[in-house]
Design a protein around this motif. Structure first.
Motif, PDB file in Angstrom:
ATOM      1  N   ALA A 157       0.831  -1.206   0.000  1.00 27.57           N
ATOM      2  CA  ALA A 157       0.000   0.000   0.000  1.00 27.57           C
ATOM      3  C   ALA A 157       0.866   1.256   0.000  1.00 27.57           C
ATOM      4  N   PHE A 158       1.939   1.262   0.802  1.00 27.89           N
ATOM      5  CA  PHE A 158       2.840   2.422   0.821  1.00 27.89           C
ATOM      6  C   PHE A 158       3.396   2.702  -0.577  1.00 27.89           C
ATOM      7  N   ARG A 159       3.788   1.637  -1.254  1.00 26.98           N
ATOM      8  CA  ARG A 159       4.370   1.825  -2.581  1.00 26.98           C
ATOM      9  C   ARG A 159       3.346   2.395  -3.561  1.00 26.98           C
ATOM     10  N   LEU A 160       2.126   1.890  -3.505  1.00 26.94           N
ATOM     11  CA  LEU A 160       1.070   2.411  -4.381  1.00 26.94           C
ATOM     12  C   LEU A 160       0.749   3.865  -4.047  1.00 26.94           C
ATOM     13  N   MET A 161       0.762   4.206  -2.777  1.00 25.97           N
ATOM     14  CA  MET A 161       0.539   5.600  -2.388  1.00 25.97           C
ATOM     15  C   MET A 161       1.651   6.500  -2.918  1.00 25.97           C
ATOM     16  N   ALA A 162       2.891   6.065  -2.755  1.00 27.66           N
ATOM     17  CA  ALA A 162       4.030   6.866  -3.204  1.00 27.66           C
ATOM     18  C   ALA A 162       4.015   7.061  -4.714  1.00 27.66           C
ATOM     19  N   GLU A 163       3.487   6.076  -5.429  1.00 28.84           N
ATOM     20  CA  GLU A 163       3.408   6.164  -6.890  1.00 28.84           C
ATOM     21  C   GLU A 163       2.159   6.902  -7.353  1.00 28.84           C
ATOM     22  N   GLY A 164       1.304   7.306  -6.409  1.00 28.12           N
ATOM     23  CA  GLY A 164       0.092   8.025  -6.759  1.00 28.12           C
ATOM     24  C   GLY A 164      -1.017   7.162  -7.320  1.00 28.12           C
ATOM     25  N   ARG A 165      -0.932   5.850  -7.112  1.00 34.39           N
ATOM     26  CA  ARG A 165      -1.919   4.940  -7.684  1.00 34.39           C
ATOM     27  C   ARG A 165      -3.116   4.740  -6.760  1.00 34.39           C
ATOM     28  N   ILE A 166      -2.938   4.969  -5.474  1.00 31.17           N
ATOM     29  CA  ILE A 166      -4.062   4.970  -4.539  1.00 31.17           C
ATOM     30  C   ILE A 166      -3.881   6.149  -3.589  1.00 31.17           C
ATOM     31  N   SER A 167      -4.960   6.564  -2.951  1.00 33.42           N
ATOM     32  CA  SER A 167      -4.913   7.677  -2.002  1.00 33.42           C
ATOM     33  C   SER A 167      -5.500   7.239  -0.674  1.00 33.42           C
ATOM     34  N   PRO A 168      -4.883   7.624   0.446  1.00 33.50           N
ATOM     35  CA  PRO A 168      -5.451   7.254   1.754  1.00 33.50           C
ATOM     36  C   PRO A 168      -6.793   7.902   2.019  1.00 33.50           C
ATOM     37  N   ASN A 169      -7.160   8.923   1.241  1.00 33.64           N
ATOM     38  CA  ASN A 169      -8.432   9.623   1.452  1.00 33.64           C
ATOM     39  C   ASN A 169      -9.593   9.019   0.664  1.00 33.64           C
ATOM     40  N   THR A 170      -9.300   8.069  -0.220  1.00 37.34           N
ATOM     41  CA  THR A 170     -10.359   7.434  -1.014  1.00 37.34           C
ATOM     42  C   THR A 170     -11.229   6.551  -0.122  1.00 37.34           C
ATOM     43  N   ARG A 171     -12.520   6.636  -0.297  1.00 36.90           N
ATOM     44  CA  ARG A 171     -13.434   5.808   0.486  1.00 36.90           C
ATOM     45  C   ARG A 171     -13.790   4.535  -0.277  1.00 36.90           C
ATOM     46  N   TYR A 172     -13.984   3.469   0.485  1.00 39.47           N
ATOM     47  CA  TYR A 172     -14.325   2.170  -0.109  1.00 39.47           C
ATOM     48  C   TYR A 172     -15.530   1.589   0.637  1.00 39.47           C
ATOM     49  N   GLU A 173     -16.536   1.201  -0.108  1.00 37.88           N
ATOM     50  CA  GLU A 173     -17.734   0.656   0.516  1.00 37.88           C
ATOM     51  C   GLU A 173     -17.581  -0.839   0.770  1.00 37.88           C
ATOM     52  N   ILE A 174     -17.783  -1.232   2.005  1.00 38.06           N
ATOM     53  CA  ILE A 174     -17.654  -2.629   2.402  1.00 38.06           C
ATOM     54  C   ILE A 174     -18.852  -3.412   1.875  1.00 38.06           C
ATOM     55  N   SER A 175     -18.574  -4.506   1.196  1.00 37.29           N
ATOM     56  CA  SER A 175     -19.639  -5.314   0.600  1.00 37.29           C
ATOM     57  C   SER A 175     -20.177  -6.334   1.601  1.00 37.29           C
ATOM     58  N   PRO A 176     -21.393  -6.808   1.399  1.00 39.73           N
ATOM     59  CA  PRO A 176     -21.930  -7.870   2.263  1.00 39.73           C
ATOM     60  C   PRO A 176     -21.065  -9.123   2.218  1.00 39.73           C
ATOM     61  N   GLU A 177     -20.492  -9.417   1.046  1.00 40.34           N
ATOM     62  CA  GLU A 177     -19.663 -10.617   0.911  1.00 40.34           C
ATOM     63  C   GLU A 177     -18.409 -10.520   1.781  1.00 40.34           C
ATOM     64  N   LEU A 178     -17.791  -9.328   1.794  1.00 40.97           N
ATOM     65  CA  LEU A 178     -16.576  -9.162   2.605  1.00 40.97           C
ATOM     66  C   LEU A 178     -16.911  -9.294   4.089  1.00 40.97           C
TER      67      LEU A 178
ATOM     68  N   THR B  46     -12.159   5.238   4.779  1.00 40.43           N
ATOM     69  CA  THR B  46     -11.109   5.619   3.835  1.00 40.43           C
ATOM     70  C   THR B  46     -10.057   4.509   3.794  1.00 40.43           C
ATOM     71  N   LEU B  47      -9.243   4.527   2.748  1.00 46.30           N
ATOM     72  CA  LEU B  47      -8.154   3.547   2.665  1.00 46.30           C
ATOM     73  C   LEU B  47      -7.181   3.742   3.818  1.00 46.30           C
ATOM     74  N   GLY B  48      -7.000   4.996   4.246  1.00 46.60           N
ATOM     75  CA  GLY B  48      -6.127   5.238   5.389  1.00 46.60           C
ATOM     76  C   GLY B  48      -6.654   4.596   6.652  1.00 46.60           C
ATOM     77  N   GLU B  49      -7.959   4.674   6.878  1.00 49.26           N
ATOM     78  CA  GLU B  49      -8.551   4.030   8.052  1.00 49.26           C
ATOM     79  C   GLU B  49      -8.447   2.515   7.953  1.00 49.26           C
ATOM     80  N   ILE B  50      -8.662   1.989   6.767  1.00 51.40           N
ATOM     81  CA  ILE B  50      -8.536   0.537   6.567  1.00 51.40           C
ATOM     82  C   ILE B  50      -7.103   0.091   6.831  1.00 51.40           C
ATOM     83  N   LEU B  51      -6.141   0.875   6.351  1.00 52.53           N
ATOM     84  CA  LEU B  51      -4.737   0.528   6.553  1.00 52.53           C
ATOM     85  C   LEU B  51      -4.381   0.553   8.034  1.00 52.53           C
ATOM     86  N   LEU B  52      -4.881   1.530   8.774  1.00 55.77           N
ATOM     87  CA  LEU B  52      -4.663   1.548  10.222  1.00 55.77           C
ATOM     88  C   LEU B  52      -5.281   0.328  10.894  1.00 55.77           C
ATOM     89  N   GLY B  53      -6.399  -0.140  10.348  1.00 56.07           N
ATOM     90  CA  GLY B  53      -7.017  -1.346  10.878  1.00 56.07           C
ATOM     91  C   GLY B  53      -6.137  -2.568  10.709  1.00 56.07           C
TER      92      GLY B  53
END
Length: 372
Positions: free
Chosen positions: A59-80, A100-107
């Protein structure tokens, strides 16, 4: 071997406080490159939730490359939620939530959420398999030759996930040195609260050993109790690995004792500052017969406190070196041997460029070689 300009005396080893019932242990001083203590560092084992350090690094590498952002929100699915919420260590993610992806990463880093690790994989790449491909590609890039990831969170996967202490130390070094800001942001938190549920971080060293600041514990029945940890004190960064401990208490006590021992029982001695010329190497078919070698990062040794001595140092390279050589090319190593510790190498670089010899220079070089 090349000519060596540094001269130092030789060494006594200290005894690390790691009980024999812990089969795998490693302590590395990143400031020198030394292994201060090693027990079965090349032995393969299942890392359990320590896998999440590679999930985090990815995740750190993707953030550094600008491919993901810690501020992006992701909706949790019923399957997950159905598959992972409440399974093993968990962040207790619920369907319909949009962290957010940042909150998920802290988790993942703070409360070892198995659900958080899978959510991070799905949010970042769309599938767990694509995420695993990235994790394994990153492992190969870091030189983790005895590691494979078949799980994004370390949950038992019938032995598809394995690693070694050597490989985990490489991973730990990459996390703290390549992404120091992200490391401080996402590791070292003692607690995390999500949905009014506050959970403790099981990290046994942060807040308990001076300078300790992460990283990750793990446990499964198959793996036993594991830990990849780090700390920095007085400019020295240590990385430690413990694996296969019979209990959490045994792992935690050994982790604290080993890290404190590494800091208090060794002192760093600078033999040469960065850029110092420490010797020379022979060159073949070049417009010079030799090239001086410098230590770009300097030469530092972690020596046992009180009467420490170094056993032997020598310059090693596959030689003579073949021209052309560019200035700054790492062409040799300073091989250091200290009694009671594993030998280690300090990279050495060419101080100047050496071009290919012309016709007449090759004749002169040939005559010089014949005479010598």
């Amino acid at each position: 071997m090349g000519a060596l300009l540094l001269q130092v005396p030789a060494a006594q080893a200290a005894t690390a406080p790691v009980p024999p019932e812990i089969p795998v242990a490693l302590l590395v001083d990143l400031s020198t490159g030394q292994e201060l203590f090693a027990r079965e560092p090349a032995r393969r084992f299942m890392p359990a939730s320590v896998v999440k350090v590679m999930t985090t690094y990815t995740a750190f590498r993707l953030m550094a490359e600008g491919r993901i952002s810690p501020n992006t929100r992701y909706e949790i699915s019923p399957e997950l939620e159905k598959e992972w919420s409440g399974v093993g260590s968990t962040m207790f993610l619920k369907a319909g939530e949009r962290p957010t992806l940042g909150e998920i990463l802290l988790g993942a880093t703070s409360v070892s959420g198995n659900d958080a690790s899978v959510a991070l994989a799905l949010a970042s790449t769309g599938s767990v398999q694509s995420w695993l491909d990235l994790m394994n590609a990153n492992a190969a890039d870091l030189g983790m030759r005895d590691t494979h990831f078949g799980s994004a969170n370390g949950y038992p996967d019938h032995g598809r996930t394995f690693t070694t202490a050597h490989d985990l130390a490489r991973l730990g070094e990459a996390v703290v040195t390549r992404y120091p800001g992200l490391y401080r942001r996402y590791f070292g938190h003692r607690t995390m609260t999500w949905r009014n549920i506050t959970q403790q971080n099981h990290d046994p060293v942060t807040g308990r050993v001076q300078g300790a600041d992460g990283m990750k514990t793990g446990y499964t029945n198959e793996a036993g109790f594991t830990f990849l940890g780090s700390g920095e004190r007085d400019g020295r960064r240590l990385i430690m690995v413990l694996a296969g401990a019979p209990s959490g208490d045994a792992r935690d006590q050994a982790a604290r004792a080993l890290l404190e021992w590494g800091f208090s029982s060794f002192a760093t001695r600078e033999l040469a500052p960065p850029g110092t010329v420490v010797g020379r190497a022979r060159v073949q078919n070049g417009d010079a017969l030799h090239v001086d070698l410098r230590a770009p990062r300097g030469v530092n040794l972690a020596l046992p406190v009180g009467g420490a001595r170094v056993k032997q140092m020598s310059i090693r390279y596959n030689g003579p070196l073949l021209a052309p050589i560019a200035e700054g090319d790492e062409v040799a190593v300073l091989h250091v041997e200290i009694e009671g510790q594993a030998a280690f190498d300090v990279p050495l670089a060419a101080t100047e460029a050496v071009g290919q010899a012309g016709f007449f220079r090759r004749i002169v070089n040939g005559l010089a070689g014949f005479i010598t």
